[in-house]
Structure formats: structure tokens, C-alpha cells
Write a protein that holds these residues in place. Sequence first.
Motif, mmCIF file in Angstrom:
data_model
loop_
_atom_site.group_PDB
_atom_site.id
_atom_site.type_symbol
_atom_site.label_atom_id
_atom_site.label_comp_id
_atom_site.label_asym_id
_atom_site.label_seq_id
_atom_site.Cartn_x
_atom_site.Cartn_y
_atom_site.Cartn_z
ATOM 1 N N PHE A 193 0.897 -1.085 -0.091
ATOM 2 C CA PHE A 193 0.052 -0.060 0.073
ATOM 3 C C PHE A 193 0.901 1.319 0.048
ATOM 4 O O PHE A 193 0.483 2.235 -0.587
ATOM 5 C CB PHE A 193 -1.006 -0.141 1.106
ATOM 6 C CG PHE A 193 -2.095 -1.104 0.941
ATOM 7 C CD1 PHE A 193 -2.906 -0.688 0.176
ATOM 8 C CD2 PHE A 193 -2.237 -1.926 1.672
ATOM 9 C CE1 PHE A 193 -4.136 -1.745 -0.313
ATOM 10 C CE2 PHE A 193 -3.258 -3.019 1.416
ATOM 11 C CZ PHE A 193 -4.165 -2.821 0.243
ATOM 12 N N GLY A 194 1.912 1.222 0.730
ATOM 13 C CA GLY A 194 2.936 2.148 0.521
ATOM 14 C C GLY A 194 3.218 2.615 -0.845
ATOM 15 O O GLY A 194 3.497 3.965 -1.407
ATOM 16 N N LEU A 195 3.740 1.785 -1.472
ATOM 17 C CA LEU A 195 4.014 1.666 -2.783
ATOM 18 C C LEU A 195 3.064 2.297 -3.804
ATOM 19 O O LEU A 195 3.187 3.118 -4.859
ATOM 20 C CB LEU A 195 4.607 0.272 -3.635
ATOM 21 C CG LEU A 195 5.944 -0.012 -3.191
ATOM 22 C CD1 LEU A 195 6.174 -1.564 -3.754
ATOM 23 C CD2 LEU A 195 6.968 0.587 -3.819
ATOM 24 N N LEU A 196 1.577 1.717 -3.603
ATOM 25 C CA LEU A 196 0.527 2.312 -4.323
ATOM 26 C C LEU A 196 0.291 3.951 -4.063
ATOM 27 O O LEU A 196 0.157 4.342 -5.011
ATOM 28 C CB LEU A 196 -0.688 1.493 -3.809
ATOM 29 C CG LEU A 196 -1.018 0.252 -4.560
ATOM 30 C CD1 LEU A 196 -2.646 -0.450 -3.992
ATOM 31 C CD2 LEU A 196 -0.687 -0.016 -5.901
ATOM 32 N N ILE A 197 0.605 4.257 -2.919
ATOM 33 C CA ILE A 197 0.534 5.764 -2.746
ATOM 34 C C ILE A 197 1.597 6.550 -3.292
ATOM 35 O O ILE A 197 1.142 7.360 -4.045
ATOM 36 C CB ILE A 197 0.691 5.902 -1.106
ATOM 37 C CG1 ILE A 197 -0.442 5.435 -0.513
ATOM 38 C CG2 ILE A 197 0.947 7.463 -0.871
ATOM 39 C CD1 ILE A 197 -0.309 5.538 1.197
ATOM 40 N N VAL A 198 2.952 5.906 -3.499
ATOM 41 C CA VAL A 198 3.844 6.800 -4.099
ATOM 42 C C VAL A 198 3.626 6.710 -5.649
ATOM 43 O O VAL A 198 3.726 7.605 -6.353
ATOM 44 C CB VAL A 198 5.216 6.048 -3.849
ATOM 45 C CG1 VAL A 198 6.468 6.637 -4.616
ATOM 46 C CG2 VAL A 198 5.839 5.935 -2.404
ATOM 47 N N CYS A 199 3.150 5.388 -6.018
ATOM 48 C CA CYS A 199 2.771 5.254 -7.506
ATOM 49 C C CYS A 199 1.639 6.253 -8.029
ATOM 50 O O CYS A 199 1.816 6.897 -9.228
ATOM 51 C CB CYS A 199 2.492 3.754 -8.006
ATOM 52 S SG CYS A 199 3.603 2.837 -8.152
ATOM 53 N N ALA A 200 0.676 6.330 -7.180
ATOM 54 C CA ALA A 200 -0.466 7.344 -7.786
ATOM 55 C C ALA A 200 0.049 8.651 -7.574
ATOM 56 O O ALA A 200 -0.343 9.453 -8.661
ATOM 57 C CB ALA A 200 -1.437 7.371 -6.409
ATOM 58 N N VAL A 201 0.844 9.053 -6.686
ATOM 59 C CA VAL A 201 1.316 10.620 -6.731
ATOM 60 C C VAL A 201 2.260 10.734 -8.018
ATOM 61 O O VAL A 201 2.253 11.669 -8.672
ATOM 62 C CB VAL A 201 2.262 10.839 -5.554
ATOM 63 C CG1 VAL A 201 2.975 12.133 -5.495
ATOM 64 C CG2 VAL A 201 1.245 10.924 -4.342
ATOM 65 N N LEU A 202 3.221 9.736 -8.197
ATOM 66 C CA LEU A 202 3.921 9.851 -9.431
ATOM 67 C C LEU A 202 3.177 9.857 -10.794
ATOM 68 O O LEU A 202 3.659 10.568 -11.695
ATOM 69 C CB LEU A 202 4.948 8.643 -9.499
ATOM 70 C CG LEU A 202 5.934 8.611 -8.413
ATOM 71 C CD1 LEU A 202 6.696 7.254 -8.550
ATOM 72 C CD2 LEU A 202 6.962 9.619 -8.796
ATOM 73 N N LEU A 203 2.019 9.085 -10.884
ATOM 74 C CA LEU A 203 1.407 8.826 -12.049
ATOM 75 C C LEU A 203 0.584 10.283 -11.970
ATOM 76 O O LEU A 203 0.381 10.744 -13.177
ATOM 77 C CB LEU A 203 0.378 7.898 -11.768
ATOM 78 C CG LEU A 203 -0.639 7.351 -13.180
ATOM 79 C CD1 LEU A 203 0.516 7.253 -14.342
ATOM 80 C CD2 LEU A 203 -1.545 6.077 -13.009
#
Length: 120
Positions: A103-113
Motif C-alpha cells: 500500500f505504501g508503493l501504491l501511494i507513491v505510484c499514485a502521486v508519481l502517476l
Amino acid sequence: MILFNTIFAIIFICFAYVNLNDPDAWLWVTIYLLGTFSCATIIFAIYLPTFYLALTVIYTVYALFLFFSQDGVLTWLTKYNMPDIAASMQVDKPWIEKTREFFGLLIVCAVLLVNYLVYV
């Protein structure tokens, strides 16, 4: 977008800080500091969409690995019926760490996207 990126830069610094005591701190501190850096580039009007996209791809691949790995997120969803992952880490509950990391990776990915889509 400056406010959005400022908030997430602060959040990612906090995430990096709480990961300093992990055995794999080098990995997670790096992941979150790269997220912080990507937000900082926007704050200072430096736009690196290729960098945002590359990190998104790398982090998504790693998130998929965590999802399907032994005692990963899929195990948490199916075998254990999604118990609380906010509980303390325990040897008999190995899915907690992988699920939190996912879920931490999903948060970072969402911001990057978001940054990629806005500044491409």
C-alpha cells in the motif's frame, strides 16, 4: 499542484523516517526519498515526466511482486480474510509487512502517476 506535491513530499519524508529501523531500510528509505525528490522537482518547477513514469513502472512491478509473493497481499486477502494490518508486527503474521509495503508503493505510484499525467 504545488500544495499537492508539498503535502506528499512531507508525507514521503515521514514514511522514510519510520522505515529507518527496518532490516531493509536501504530499500524503503530510497523508495520514499525518490518519491520526495519527484515531488520536490514539481515544487521547484523542474518537470521530469520520464523520471516519474520510470519510477511508476519500477514501483508497480515491485508492488505486483509483493501482491503475489508468499505471505503477500493475495494471501492476506484470501487465506487470512483481511485482518487488521495496523497491528504490531508478529512472526506468526508475516503478511502484515508485505501488505503495508504494497500500500505504501501504491501511494507513491499514485502521486508519481498524477505528476506524470499533469506534466507530460
